[in-house]
Scaffold this active site. Sequence first.
Site, PDB file in Angstrom:
ATOM      1  N   GLU A   1       0.845  -1.127   0.111  1.00  0.00           N
ATOM      2  CA  GLU A   1       0.168  -0.015   0.002  1.00  0.00           C
ATOM      3  C   GLU A   1       0.641   1.445  -0.137  1.00  0.00           C
ATOM      4  O   GLU A   1       0.689   2.249   0.748  1.00  0.00           O
ATOM      5  CB  GLU A   1      -0.869  -0.069   1.228  1.00  0.00           C
TER       6      GLU A   1
ATOM      7  N   ASN B   1       2.224  -5.126  -3.132  1.00  0.00           N
ATOM      8  CA  ASN B   1       0.739  -5.376  -2.747  1.00  0.00           C
ATOM      9  C   ASN B   1       0.015  -4.295  -2.633  1.00  0.00           C
ATOM     10  O   ASN B   1       0.335  -3.370  -1.902  1.00  0.00           O
ATOM     11  CB  ASN B   1       1.087  -6.459  -1.781  1.00  0.00           C
TER      12      ASN B   1
ATOM     13  N   HIS C   1     -10.292  -6.870  -1.496  1.00  0.00           N
ATOM     14  CA  HIS C   1     -11.209  -6.620  -0.523  1.00  0.00           C
ATOM     15  C   HIS C   1     -12.547  -6.004  -1.128  1.00  0.00           C
ATOM     16  O   HIS C   1     -12.319  -4.857  -1.410  1.00  0.00           O
ATOM     17  CB  HIS C   1     -10.781  -5.745   0.729  1.00  0.00           C
TER      18      HIS C   1
ATOM     19  N   GLU D   1      -5.664 -11.279  -1.151  1.00  0.00           N
ATOM     20  CA  GLU D   1      -6.537 -10.684   0.236  1.00  0.00           C
ATOM     21  C   GLU D   1      -8.086 -10.836  -0.296  1.00  0.00           C
ATOM     22  O   GLU D   1      -8.769  -9.729   0.064  1.00  0.00           O
ATOM     23  CB  GLU D   1      -6.106  -9.592   0.589  1.00  0.00           C
TER      24      GLU D   1
ATOM     25  N   ASP E   1     -11.724 -11.166  -0.203  1.00  0.00           N
ATOM     26  CA  ASP E   1     -12.798 -11.417   0.647  1.00  0.00           C
ATOM     27  C   ASP E   1     -14.158 -10.588   0.112  1.00  0.00           C
ATOM     28  O   ASP E   1     -13.721  -9.575  -0.502  1.00  0.00           O
ATOM     29  CB  ASP E   1     -12.646 -10.939   2.247  1.00  0.00           C
TER      30      ASP E   1
END
Length: 371
Positions: free
Chosen positions: A180, A221, A257, A286, A288
Site C-alpha cells: 500500500e 501489494n 477486499h 487478500e 474477501d
Amino acid sequence: MRFGPRTWSVASTLAIVVLAAGGWVPAALPTALPTALPTALSIRPGADHASARVRDLAARRGLRLGTAVDDGALRNEADYRRALARQFNMVEPENVMKWAIIHPGPDRYDFTAADRLVAFARRHRMTLRGHNLAWNMQNPDWLEHGHFSRDQAISILRDHIHTVVGRYRGKIAQWDVVNEALDAAGRYTDNPWLRAIGPDYIAMAFRFAHEADPRADLYYNDYDLTYPGPKADHILGLVAGLKRAGVPIDGLGVQFHVFPGTVSVSGVGEQMRRVRRLGLDYAITEFDVALRLPPTPAELRQQADITSGLLRTCLGARNCRTFNLWGFTDRHSWIPQFFPGFGAATPTDGQLRPKPAWVAVVDALELESRA
Ligand code: XIL
C-alpha cells in the site's frame, strides 16, 4: 481497504451444479446453505466429492490456493487447523509477520508466532506467503515516531529485511515486500520510509529482500485495483517503472477486499493481461467479499458469483497462479471490525460450514481448464 463507489456488475454466470465440500463438516452441510440453494444443487454422477481435498484440486490446476491465518485460531482451534491443512496448499500470516509483532523493539525481534505458522506450513507441505516488509500500518511506536535520518532509516530497513527474509530463506516462496505505498488518489502513502528516505525506499526494499533470498518471488501489494481509475493506473505505472529499472520485482499482488458491485471481473482479466505484458505475475492476495449483515440468500449467491468469476479468470490467465483468501471462515475475519454492519465475507460460516462461495471455489477448480 478503502472502496470506491463503483457499480460494475459481476459477469459470472456459472450455475452451481456440484456440491463438493470435501471434508469441512459434511453432516452439517445443508443447514448452512440458504434455502434457495438446494434446488440448484446436484452431485454430478460418478464424482467422489466427499473424499476430494480441495488443495489437491488446486494443485492439479497449478494454483496456490491459500488463506490468511489467524494466529489465535492456529493455536487454539483444532477444527480450524484441520480445515486449513486439508483445504489449502498455501498460507499467509494475517498479522504475525508485520513489524509491530515481529520487530517490537529497535534491537528486539519476536519470531514466536511467525515460526509457529512456518512450522505448520512445513508440516503440512504448504507454500508460504510472507506479509509484509514495508507498510504504513501496524508499525511499532519506536519506528513510527523515531525521526530517523535517511541513512539511519535505510540501515533499519536493510537490517529488518535481511533478518526476517533471511531467517525464512528457502521457506517463504512469496513476499509482499511493499504494501500500500500509494493512497486512494495515487499519491505516495505517508509512512516512516517515505518520510526519511523518499520514494526510493520501494526499490531498496525489493533489493534488500532479493539479497536475503534470491529465490523468493517478490510482490508489490495494494488495494483499489479492482476497477479502473487513477490508483490502478498509478500502480501499474509504479511496477512497470520498477521492472524497467531492473528492480527484482516478480509480481503485483492485488488485495481484492470487495463489496458486491465494486469489482468488474472482465476488467480484472484485462488487468491480468496488462500486468503480464510487463513481465509480472498477478497474485490475488487478500480476497474477501463483505456483505451487509445479515446477508440474504441472494447476496450469498452474489458473493459466490464474484468468487467464481474471479477464480475462473485467474485460472484462465497464464500469470495468475495465486488465489489467497483473507480468512477462510467468518469466525475469523477482519471485516466486521473494520466495516461495521458488514461481514460474512469469507466462504465458510462460523462453524466452518461451506457457503455458496466455497461451492463456487470447488466448482471453478473442477470445471475450468487452463487456457
Ligand atoms: C488486517 C488484518 O486482517 C487485521 O487483523 C488487522 O487488525 C489489520 O490488518 N490490507 C492488508 C492487510 O494488507 O495486512 C490487512 O490486514 C487488511 C488490509
